[in-house]
Design a protein around this motif. Sequence first.
Motif: not given
Length: 172
Positions: A26-37
């Motif tokens: 779950a953290d990996h997907v959150k990190r990808l979203y943070e990079l996109r943001k």
Amino acid sequence: MLKLLGSILIITASTGMAAALYGEIADHVKRLYELRKLFVDISYAAYESMQPVEILLGCFVRTRDEKINDICKEIADQLIEKKLGQGDVVWRNVFAAHRKELGLSAEEAEVIEGAGSAFFGKSVDENKKHLAVTLERLDFLIGAKQSGQKEKQRVCGAVSILGGLMIIILLI
């Protein structure tokens, strides 16, 4: 009594391991979203304030992920020192150095490292085109990760619990 206590400890450990693996996915997907943001925030801030990217990364743009903030600070520091060349090269080198720390796959790392060209291009139009391509590719990767996320979490949980039960059976 000791077998029962040992069995309880093994089940607790396997449940904890399942929860940890579940959280990592779950953290990996959150990190990808943070990079996109981060990419969108940098682009918007650069367009609105007309500040150089090194100032934006060092002072204004922040994410919820401290690792990403530290990487942005490192990029800003290297850009301000102007020792390592152009901005996109610095961006690529810093993200390549922190790839394992962020837990990025090769394809994700390629997209993230290539994102530097969306901020250090020769014109605003070129930057917008690079950013659009980068965001599209990142959205595709996030979608692929999310589609497999629930299945991976279910498998990791089942394997951890079953592994714990197998150890209990072997010890009894």
